[in-house]
Enzyme design. Structure first.
Site, PDB file in Angstrom:
ATOM      1  CE1 TYR A 174      69.613  63.114   6.441  1.00  0.00           C
ATOM      2  CE2 TYR A 174      69.486  61.792   8.452  1.00  0.00           C
ATOM      3  CZ  TYR A 174      69.332  63.004   7.796  1.00  0.00           C
ATOM      4  OH  TYR A 174      68.905  64.100   8.493  1.00  0.00           O
ATOM      5  NE  ARG A 221      65.866  62.583  20.998  1.00  0.00           N
ATOM      6  CZ  ARG A 221      66.955  63.339  20.992  1.00  0.00           C
ATOM      7  NH1 ARG A 221      67.830  63.245  21.967  1.00  0.00           N
ATOM      8  NH2 ARG A 221      67.196  64.178  20.008  1.00  0.00           N
ATOM      9  NE  ARG A 231      62.604  66.687   9.929  1.00  0.00           N
ATOM     10  CZ  ARG A 231      63.413  67.641  10.284  1.00  0.00           C
ATOM     11  NH1 ARG A 231      64.110  68.288   9.372  1.00  0.00           N
ATOM     12  NH2 ARG A 231      63.577  67.964  11.543  1.00  0.00           N
ATOM     13  CG  PHE A 291      84.484  66.919  22.752  1.00  0.00           C
ATOM     14  CD1 PHE A 291      83.895  68.174  22.804  1.00  0.00           C
ATOM     15  CD2 PHE A 291      84.469  66.237  21.545  1.00  0.00           C
ATOM     16  CE1 PHE A 291      83.299  68.723  21.685  1.00  0.00           C
ATOM     17  CE2 PHE A 291      83.876  66.780  20.422  1.00  0.00           C
ATOM     18  CZ  PHE A 291      83.290  68.039  20.486  1.00  0.00           C
TER      19      PHE A 291
END
Ligand code: MG
Length: 474
Positions: A174, A221, A231, A291
């Site tokens: 996932y 979290r 969910r 980044f």
């Protein structure tokens, strides 16, 4: 009010906020006045859709900025389709599966999202995004299309509500679809830009770990928020050890089991920490480093905040704004990033509890981060005490013990070695003493060894004794 209280309690963070708001100068600033209308509109859409990523994307090197911005908008639009529960599944699935083709079709837009869908406007203006997508270098377009195809497939797969995250493999799968693929796409963009080593285009496992570390931290979290939305992404193989139902973790009577469950989730996320450091250690372009590094330092700080924190079950626990600014200001070099990782690994280690079934694994994973930093960046933590600690961690991991047990075993081993040495030294001394009692002359041996003249009386004694021995022999 909360922010003011935070700043009173943590004054150094106030300085970080001021530094960021007043003095922060972008590494590469955009020049909107030199951009065409469609490109400017794309950046406006970026501002509308992304809170955290917009600023860092806009500071990327001009070579990469537009490609990453379009990559983000395409995936955000795809996600908007996926999240829209008003869309019938028979309409949603083909859109998700064919999205990578739509982004190559001039004028394509998607206007079927529900009225309340947050990023509906982006889907409506996809024709503008497509115009800019087509202006990108072909190699950038190919990366965006490939990742969009894979992610669309993954989203279609997870749209089936009967599919849930049961095993750790399911969790990794996932997270790969929602975050790991983004990491892989970005690495391929870095490699194609020529600003980074071409190898980044092949480091798919490390790139995947970059995404998984962020996503798994978010999953821990967001327990409360996800549960309220009906969910969960916590794998059943973990939570079922601590509660009969995932929602039971939030019950006060289950608190001690529930925080142990967080520990096991934290273990799973921490496994990726050294991959993250390794990935960052190879980057050479400053804007790419910033980044990539900023979300990762935020993630390790969040992970240490949620670790064994019962508030996770009641609300969305977030790092303080000042803390975030401190990290954005500092995450410009590997040394700072490594310090942040070590600091939070130690915070986790301090809160680790022997009653927790994951106690040993947590210790090992924190030790692994310290060890990595000591091996790669010695000046940071190479005080003798820390080196000894990390080595004890390493041996403990190897021998399957806790650090305390390893230290006790080391102490026992030193005692055994000292006893053996003392025994042999004692035995030697005893034998020498017995020999002396029986008449051994160490003074003669010493004189011979050192080459000094023997006293006359001793020479006479020696001659007499040798002669008498000769007579006896005769
Ligand atoms: Mg989604």
């Amino acid at each position: 009010m909360g922010l003011i209280l935070d700043l009173i309690l943590h004054p150094s963070e106030a300085q970080a906020i001021v530094q960021y708001k007043v003095w922060h100068e972008p590494l590469h600033a955009r020049e909107p006045e030199n951009e065409c209308d469609t490109l400017r509109r794309c950046y406006e859409l970026l501002d509308l859709t992304s809170r955290s990523f917009s600023a860092v994307i806009q500071e990327l090197s001009p070579e990469l900025r537009d490609a990453v911005m379009i990559f983000y908008l395409v995936l955000r639009a795809l996600d908007t389709v996926e999240d829209d529960m008003t869309l019938p599944i028979e309409r949603k699935l083909p859109v998700l599966r064919n999205f990578h083709e739509y982004i190559t079709q001039d004028g394509w837009t998607f206007k079927e999202n529900g009225e309340n869908e947050k990023d509906r406007q982006l889907c409506i203006e996809m024709d503008t995004v497509i115009l800019e997508y087509k202006k990108l270098k072909p190699e950038y377009q190919a990366v965006i299309k490939d990742i969009c195809k894979e992610m669309g497939e993954g989203m279609a797969y997870y749209s089936d509500e009967t599919i849930s995250v049961v095993t750790l493999k399911d969790l990794d799968k996932y997270c790969h679809y929602v975050a790991g693929l983004v990491g892989e796409g970005l690495s391929r963009l870095w490699a194609n830009s020529g600003l980074e080593n071409k190898k980044y285009g092949e480091l798919m496992e490390l790139s995947n770990s970059m995404g998984l570390f962020l996503q798994k931290t978010n999953i821990i979290r967001d327990y409360r928020e996800d549960l309220d939305d009906g969910r969960t992404f916590w794998p059943k193989c973990i939570w079922s050890k601590y509660a009969d139902d995932i929602s039971d973790l939030a019950k006060v009577e289950n608190q001690s089991a529930a925080i142990n469950c967080i520990s096991e989730m934290t273990c799973n996320a921490l496994e990726h920490a050294t991959d993250v450091l390794l990935y960052l250690s190879g980057l050479r372009n400053q804007s790419v480093f910033n980044f990539c590094a900023i979300p990762q330092v935020m993630a390790i700080a969040s992970l240490s905040l949620v670790f064994r924190n019962p508030a996770v079950f009641q609300k969305n626990v977030k790092i303080r704004k000042g803390q975030a600014c401190q990290m954005i200001n500092g995450a410009t070099n590997l040394q700072f990033v490594a310090e942040v990782f070590v600091k939070h690994a130690r915070l986790i280690h301090q809160r680790n509890h022997p009653s927790d079934p994951n106690f040993l694994r947590i210790s090992q994973l924190c030790g692994k981060i310290e060890q990595w930093v000591i091996d790669v960046i010695p000046p940071i933590s190479a005080t003798p005490k820390q080196v000894a600690w990390a080595r004890a961690e390493e041996r403990a991991r190897h021998n399957g013990m806790t650090v305390e047990e390893q230290k006790q075993a080391d102490k026992d081993m030193k005692i055994v070695i000292a006893c053996v040495v003392a025994f042999w030294v004692g035995l030697g001394l005893l034998m020498a003493f017995v020999a002396w009692l029986l008449g051994a002359r160490y003074d003669l041996a010493w004189a011979e060894l050192t080459g000094r003249d023997m006293p006359v009386s001793t020479v006479v004694e020696k001659v007499v004794s040798s002669q008498s021995r000769s007579f006896e022999e005769l």
